[in-house]
Enzyme design. Structure first.
Site, PDB file in Angstrom:
ATOM      1  N   ASN A   8       0.881  -1.147  -0.184  1.00 17.63           N
ATOM      2  CA  ASN A   8       0.133  -0.111  -0.179  1.00 17.63           C
ATOM      3  C   ASN A   8       0.842   1.414   0.188  1.00 17.63           C
ATOM      4  OD1 ASN A   8       0.539  -0.921   2.702  1.00 17.63           O
ATOM      5  ND2 ASN A   8      -1.328  -1.386   3.064  1.00 17.63           N
ATOM      6  N   ARG A  45       8.367 -14.358   4.962  1.00 19.19           N
ATOM      7  CA  ARG A  45       8.224 -14.008   3.756  1.00 19.19           C
ATOM      8  C   ARG A  45       9.462 -14.432   2.826  1.00 19.19           C
ATOM      9  NH1 ARG A  45       9.581  -7.441   5.354  1.00 19.19           N
ATOM     10  NH2 ARG A  45      11.831  -7.730   4.767  1.00 19.19           N
ATOM     11  N   ASP A  72       1.143  -9.238   3.991  1.00 22.95           N
ATOM     12  CA  ASP A  72       0.220  -8.653   5.168  1.00 22.95           C
ATOM     13  C   ASP A  72      -1.195  -8.811   4.485  1.00 22.95           C
ATOM     14  OD1 ASP A  72       2.556  -7.859   6.322  1.00 22.95           O
ATOM     15  OD2 ASP A  72       2.316  -5.758   5.739  1.00 22.95           O
TER      16      ASP A  72
HETATM   17  O1  F6P Z   1       5.037  -5.376   4.979  1.00 24.68           O
HETATM   18  C1  F6P Z   1       5.662  -6.644   4.900  1.00 24.68           C
HETATM   19  C2  F6P Z   1       6.368  -6.511   6.247  1.00 24.68           C
HETATM   20  O2  F6P Z   1       6.824  -8.009   6.142  1.00 24.68           O
HETATM   21  C3  F6P Z   1       5.578  -6.726   7.447  1.00 24.68           C
HETATM   22  O3  F6P Z   1       4.823  -7.641   7.817  1.00 24.68           O
HETATM   23  C4  F6P Z   1       6.603  -6.308   8.205  1.00 24.68           C
HETATM   24  O4  F6P Z   1       6.237  -5.544   9.506  1.00 24.68           O
HETATM   25  C5  F6P Z   1       7.716  -5.535   7.755  1.00 24.68           C
HETATM   26  O5  F6P Z   1       7.446  -5.578   6.331  1.00 24.68           O
HETATM   27  C6  F6P Z   1       9.114  -5.582   8.065  1.00 24.68           C
HETATM   28  O6  F6P Z   1       9.567  -4.696   7.184  1.00 24.68           O
HETATM   29  P1  F6P Z   1      11.215  -4.576   7.137  1.00 24.68           P
HETATM   30  O7  F6P Z   1      11.819  -5.233   6.085  1.00 24.68           O
HETATM   31  O8  F6P Z   1      11.285  -3.016   6.416  1.00 24.68           O
HETATM   32  O9  F6P Z   1      11.830  -4.690   8.538  1.00 24.68           O
END
Ligand code: F6P
Length: 376
Positions: A105, A285, A135
């Protein structure tokens, strides 16, 4: 046509499948395709490369985690800022006819801004947003590529972990923390674990249902003697809307850095029993070894559709996924980008009611290839 594609935000296990979907479709239609390195932040620095990988390399990329082109968490400034002059100079010098941005988003905010700026400047470049996020919180789409694979990974890991933790005569309370920011789609997905482990009870805490330490303690007290999985989403809040656990650090979008609530809940529950905690963190992820086949196929489909859309002269849109409920079938469609940018889709209450029956119906067709365990 010269198409530029870039990736943005947190990676998913299938974000590279989308990249490959775009490259393959562009080639089929006879277009040239280029990659922006480190998202829009890199494009601003003219980090643009031709995507000339062989079929074999593309195949490998589509199964590789992370963001092949590199990603960013970068907010474009409001209109009138000098960044737009720099950006459009790059687009002009590189003779870019279409820009595709794969992201969540916050990244759709960049898509909306670049589209409007192109119109304001009468710059003949088409702009389309391609969805991705574990998410699952983008509006206007049934679900987002990346979500189902993360959900599959979480369910398998959590079930295996629960089965391990009930090996002894005194079972442990299993606690798992999920990502998801201010939505509980990933946490809720763990309801599927009840199908994988006979007799398992899940207690799921997510941002859509504020809770408290006291409530968690009393819920767990009731179920702690059987196999129990306590799921807590990183963005879970109390009645006042405060995170049960967050750090004072902000990311570049201004969101607080989340994570650590699992530890908080585990130490709380240690007062009443043996506790085992797993926090899959970023692995949820990045787990490309375990992607959902449906997710992989849809990640390619949305990107391929984005290329078809610019080939057709469309601009200012986001590619959404529609589902046909009977015999699960998904299709891609275009939605104006203004309807999507910066909006967050929470888990609707009706999916959580009736012991989450609606949620299970929603997620089941997306997560294929779950194992069939047998526990005594
Ligand atoms: O938006 C995807 C996500 O994996 C969220 O679930 C998590 O809070 C965030 O990204 C972590 O992001 P970064 O890689 O910036 O630490």
């Amino acid at each position: 046509m010269r198409i530029l594609v870039a990736q943005s935000g947190g990676p998913t296990a299938v974000i590279n499948a989308s990249l490959v979907g775009a490259v393959k479709r562009a080639r089929e239609l006879g277009h040239e395709i280029f990659g922006g390195i480190y998202g829009i932040e890199g494009v601003l620095k003219d980090k643009v490369i031709p995507l000339l990988q062989s079929e074999l390399e593309l195949e490998k990329i589509s199964h590789t985690p992370g963001a092949f082109l590199g990603s960013c968490r970068f907010v474009l400034p409001e209109f009138g800022a000098e960044e737009y002059d720099v950006l459009f100079k790059v687009f002009e010098a590189r003779k870019i006819d279409a820009f595709l941005y794969i992201g969540g988003n916050d990244s759709m905010d960049s898509v909306a801004k670049i589209y409007l700026e192109a119109q304001r400047r009468h710059f003949p470049m088409l702009v389309i947003g391609i969805p991705k996020t574990i998410d699952n919180d983008l509006v206007e789409t049934d679900h987002c590529p990346g979500f189902a694979s993360a959900a599959k990974f979480l369910n398998i890991v959590a079930s295996e972990f629960v089965i391990d933790s009930i090996a002894y005569s005194e079972p442990s309370i299993s606690v798992v923390e999920t990502m998801g920011r201010d939505t509980g789609w990933l946490a809720a997905s763990l309801k599927l674990s009840e199908r994988l482990v006979k007799g398992l009870k899940t207690l799921i805490y997510l941002p859509e249902k504020p809770t408290s330490d006291e409530e968690i303690l009393s819920d767990v007290q009731r179920f702690k003697d059987g196999p129990l999985l306590v799921v807590v989403s990183e963005g879970t809040v109390d009645e006042k809307g405060n995170y049960l656990k967050s750090t004072p650090v902000l990311d570049s979008f201004g969101h607080p850095k989340l994570g650590g609530v699992g530890e908080h809940v585990a130490s709380l529950l240690e007062k009443i029993g043996k506790v085992k905690l797993v926090n899959p963190g970023f692995v949820q992820r990045a787990a490309s070894h375990i992607v959902s086949g449906v997710d992989f196929q849809e990640a390619q489909m949305v990107a391929s559709f984005a290329v078809d859309s610019v080939d057709d002269g469309k601009s200012g849109f986001f590619v959404a996924i529609d589902r046909e409920k009977k015999n699960y079938l998904s299709t891609a469609k275009l939605v104006p980008i203004s309807k999507v940018a910066n909006k967050v889709k929470k888990v609707p209450q009706e999916l959580l009611d009736n012991d989450m029956r609606g949620f299970v119906e929603y997620i089941e067709p997306l997560v294929d290839g779950l194992p069939d365990f047998l526990v005594r």
